[in-house]
Design an enzyme around this catalytic site. Structure first.
Site, mmCIF file in Angstrom:
data_model
loop_
_atom_site.group_PDB
_atom_site.id
_atom_site.type_symbol
_atom_site.label_atom_id
_atom_site.label_comp_id
_atom_site.label_asym_id
_atom_site.label_seq_id
_atom_site.Cartn_x
_atom_site.Cartn_y
_atom_site.Cartn_z
ATOM 1 N N LYS A 186 0.870 -1.183 0.000
ATOM 2 C CA LYS A 186 0.000 0.000 0.000
ATOM 3 C C LYS A 186 0.904 1.228 0.000
ATOM 4 O O LYS A 186 1.794 1.353 0.850
ATOM 5 C CB LYS A 186 -0.910 0.042 1.224
ATOM 6 N N LYS B 261 3.824 10.547 17.058
ATOM 7 C CA LYS B 261 2.420 10.705 17.454
ATOM 8 C C LYS B 261 2.222 10.048 18.821
ATOM 9 O O LYS B 261 2.946 9.096 19.175
ATOM 10 C CB LYS B 261 1.489 10.040 16.439
ATOM 11 N N MET C 122 -5.747 3.741 18.220
ATOM 12 C CA MET C 122 -5.660 3.514 16.772
ATOM 13 C C MET C 122 -4.978 4.637 16.004
ATOM 14 O O MET C 122 -4.673 4.487 14.829
ATOM 15 C CB MET C 122 -7.075 3.318 16.201
ATOM 16 N N HIS D 188 -11.974 11.852 10.268
ATOM 17 C CA HIS D 188 -12.529 10.964 9.240
ATOM 18 C C HIS D 188 -12.683 9.526 9.745
ATOM 19 O O HIS D 188 -13.698 8.873 9.495
ATOM 20 C CB HIS D 188 -11.615 11.004 8.009
HETATM 21 P P1 NAD Z 1 -8.354 13.456 10.493
HETATM 22 O O1 NAD Z 1 -7.368 14.443 9.981
HETATM 23 O O2 NAD Z 1 -9.644 13.315 9.770
HETATM 24 O O3 NAD Z 1 -8.675 13.788 12.040
HETATM 25 C C1 NAD Z 1 -7.620 14.091 12.923
HETATM 26 C C2 NAD Z 1 -8.080 13.896 14.349
HETATM 27 O O4 NAD Z 1 -6.973 14.225 15.210
HETATM 28 C C3 NAD Z 1 -9.208 14.845 14.758
HETATM 29 O O5 NAD Z 1 -9.956 14.242 15.770
HETATM 30 C C4 NAD Z 1 -8.442 16.055 15.286
HETATM 31 O O6 NAD Z 1 -9.210 16.865 16.158
HETATM 32 C C5 NAD Z 1 -7.330 15.347 16.040
HETATM 33 N N1 NAD Z 1 -6.158 16.204 16.235
HETATM 34 C C6 NAD Z 1 -5.516 16.943 15.285
HETATM 35 N N2 NAD Z 1 -4.496 17.626 15.862
HETATM 36 C C7 NAD Z 1 -4.504 17.300 17.186
HETATM 37 C C8 NAD Z 1 -3.709 17.668 18.302
HETATM 38 N N3 NAD Z 1 -2.692 18.528 18.170
HETATM 39 N N4 NAD Z 1 -3.996 17.124 19.510
HETATM 40 C C9 NAD Z 1 -5.019 16.252 19.649
HETATM 41 N N5 NAD Z 1 -5.814 15.869 18.625
HETATM 42 C C10 NAD Z 1 -5.556 16.393 17.419
HETATM 43 O O7 NAD Z 1 -7.567 12.093 10.584
HETATM 44 P P2 NAD Z 1 -8.149 10.600 10.497
HETATM 45 O O8 NAD Z 1 -8.140 10.144 9.096
HETATM 46 O O9 NAD Z 1 -9.383 10.519 11.331
HETATM 47 O O10 NAD Z 1 -6.939 9.801 11.223
HETATM 48 C C11 NAD Z 1 -6.732 9.938 12.603
HETATM 49 C C12 NAD Z 1 -5.399 9.286 12.953
HETATM 50 O O11 NAD Z 1 -5.479 7.872 12.700
HETATM 51 C C13 NAD Z 1 -4.221 9.792 12.118
HETATM 52 O O12 NAD Z 1 -3.102 9.920 12.976
HETATM 53 C C14 NAD Z 1 -3.996 8.678 11.112
HETATM 54 O O13 NAD Z 1 -2.661 8.638 10.636
HETATM 55 C C15 NAD Z 1 -4.333 7.486 11.978
HETATM 56 N N6 NAD Z 1 -4.659 6.261 11.246
HETATM 57 C C16 NAD Z 1 -4.241 5.100 11.798
HETATM 58 C C17 NAD Z 1 -4.520 3.921 11.161
HETATM 59 C C18 NAD Z 1 -4.103 2.611 11.778
HETATM 60 O O14 NAD Z 1 -4.202 1.573 11.141
HETATM 61 N N7 NAD Z 1 -3.683 2.604 13.009
HETATM 62 C C19 NAD Z 1 -5.235 3.919 9.947
HETATM 63 C C20 NAD Z 1 -5.678 5.132 9.440
HETATM 64 C C21 NAD Z 1 -5.398 6.297 10.108
#
Ligand code: NAD
Length: 320
Positions: A66, A225, A218, A136
């Site tokens: 991916k 992070k 997650m 998201h």
């Molecule tokens: P998004 O950009 O749609 O949302 C970001 C989220 O993080 C929001 O809730 C926002 O308020 C919060 N946020 C942003 N800056 C912040 C800060 N300084 N302090 C606290 N919270 C903060 O992102 P998303 O697509 O919902 O993804 C969220 C996270 O999940 C990302 O870090 C992404 O990389 C991770 N992710 C992990 C996996 C996995 O398999 N573990 C898969 C997809 C995404």
């Protein structure tokens, strides 16, 4: 080579398909039938991340990569911040077999992973779901958790509170009462907590979390992070999708760096699924799933998408 574009995915792969594919993958990893290759993840500047997650599933005859990442400027352009594509190859010959849109699949496989952890590790009587995050992925997480447990209520906190009403709408759609709360209130009320943010520092602290809670952390999938206080991992039994990723790019990276936990004390969830390790052992222990997101999850759901697309006659066949 087959192409299954992003626009087709919603009609091909259900959350139930993703749950089954990811569960089988985690078990195959625990049996050493499948393994992930080292992750490449690069910071591109301005918060953009790009990289490659790949692996080989010998049992499923699946190999691929991916390619994708996180582009925080996308939301302002009307696009989701996560963007990815999956490429599948024949493990025998190396020939490319498929290119598959990876955005919805990523959300489905990530939500499936935390749902699997809730299914296997949360207390039987869990009634209140807490969510830290409202981006998201959060909506997918909420839907997947609600599919496998009968929650009475959802409590949520987000660093950007203006994003919470959208999550509340999804809870309403699911018939679940929804309340925006403080982190103290969230920890005091929730039996299961999902954290799904891109936070660079801990929001949820050890003191917020009650005995018996299950956490699915997650959001932390890269160096730097962090969603929860490392002391919480020291108090919990820690599970993960893959130990190598958990200690390097997952939530456990901080507790490991601080010497609070050791890699050998982290249990792959696949071992629980395969009957090789114990899951929750009492109603009072805290269980914490460090979901870092492995390439094999992506390959499993992409492979399911290709199978469905072929069966429905919608895969685009390109001669190579
Ligand atoms: P998004 O950009 O749609 O949302 C970001 C989220 O993080 C929001 O809730 C926002 O308020 C919060 N946020 C942003 N800056 C912040 C800060 N300084 N302090 C606290 N919270 C903060 O992102 P998303 O697509 O919902 O993804 C969220 C996270 O999940 C990302 O870090 C992404 O990389 C991770 N992710 C992990 C996996 C996995 O398999 N573990 C898969 C997809 C995404």
């Amino acid at each position: 080579m087959l192409i299954v574009p992003e626009a087709l995915i919603a009609g091909l792969v259900t959350p139930e398909d993703a749950f089954a594919a990811v569960e089988a993958t985690f078990a195959a990893m625990a049996r050493n039938d499948a393994y992930n290759f080292p992750v490449i993840r690069e910071a591109l500047g301005e918060g953009r991340q790009y990289g490659f997650k790949s692996g080989l599933d010998r049992a499923g005859n699946i190999m691929g990569v991916k390619a994708g990442g996180y582009f925080p400027g996308n939301a302002a352009r009307g696009m989701i911040n996560h963007q990815s594509s999956v490429f599948l190859f024949d493990p025998e010959t190396g020939l490319p077999t498929a290119m598959v849109g990876g955005n919805l699949l990523t959300a489905l496989r990530t939500a499936a992973a935390s749902a699997i952890s809730i299914d296997r590790l949360a207390r039987k009587g869990a009634k209140v779901l807490g969510i830290v995050g409202a981006g998201h992925q959060a909506g997918f997480q909420l839907r997947a958790a609600a599919r496998i447990r009968k929650f009475d209520k959802v409590v949520a906190w987000n660093y950007h509170p203006d994003m919470l009403p959208k999550l509340g709408e999804i809870a309403a759609e699911l018939g679940l009462p929804f309340e925006a709360v403080s982190l103290e209130q969230l920890g005091a009320a929730a039996d299961v907590i999902i954290t799904i943010t891109s936070s660079p520092a801990a929001s949820l602290l050890d003191k917020h979390v009650r005995p018996g809670t299950h956490l699915a952390c997650m959001g932390t999938d890269t160096i730097g992070k962090q969603e929860v206080e490392p002391a919480l991992l020291a108090r919990a039994r820690v599970f993960t999708d893959e130990v190598a990723q958990s200690v390097s790019i997952g939530e456990a990276q901080h507790a490991i760096a601080g010497g609070l936990i050791k890699a050998e004390n982290i249990t792959p969830i696949g071992a629980v699924i395969a009957g090789l390790a114990k899951g929750r052992q009492s109603d009072t222990e805290i269980t914490l799933f460090d979901g870092t997101g492995v390439g094999l999850q992506d390959l499993a759901v992409a492979s399911a998408a290709v199978e469905r697309a072929v069966a429905q006659g919608v895969a685009i066949d390109v001669k190579v």
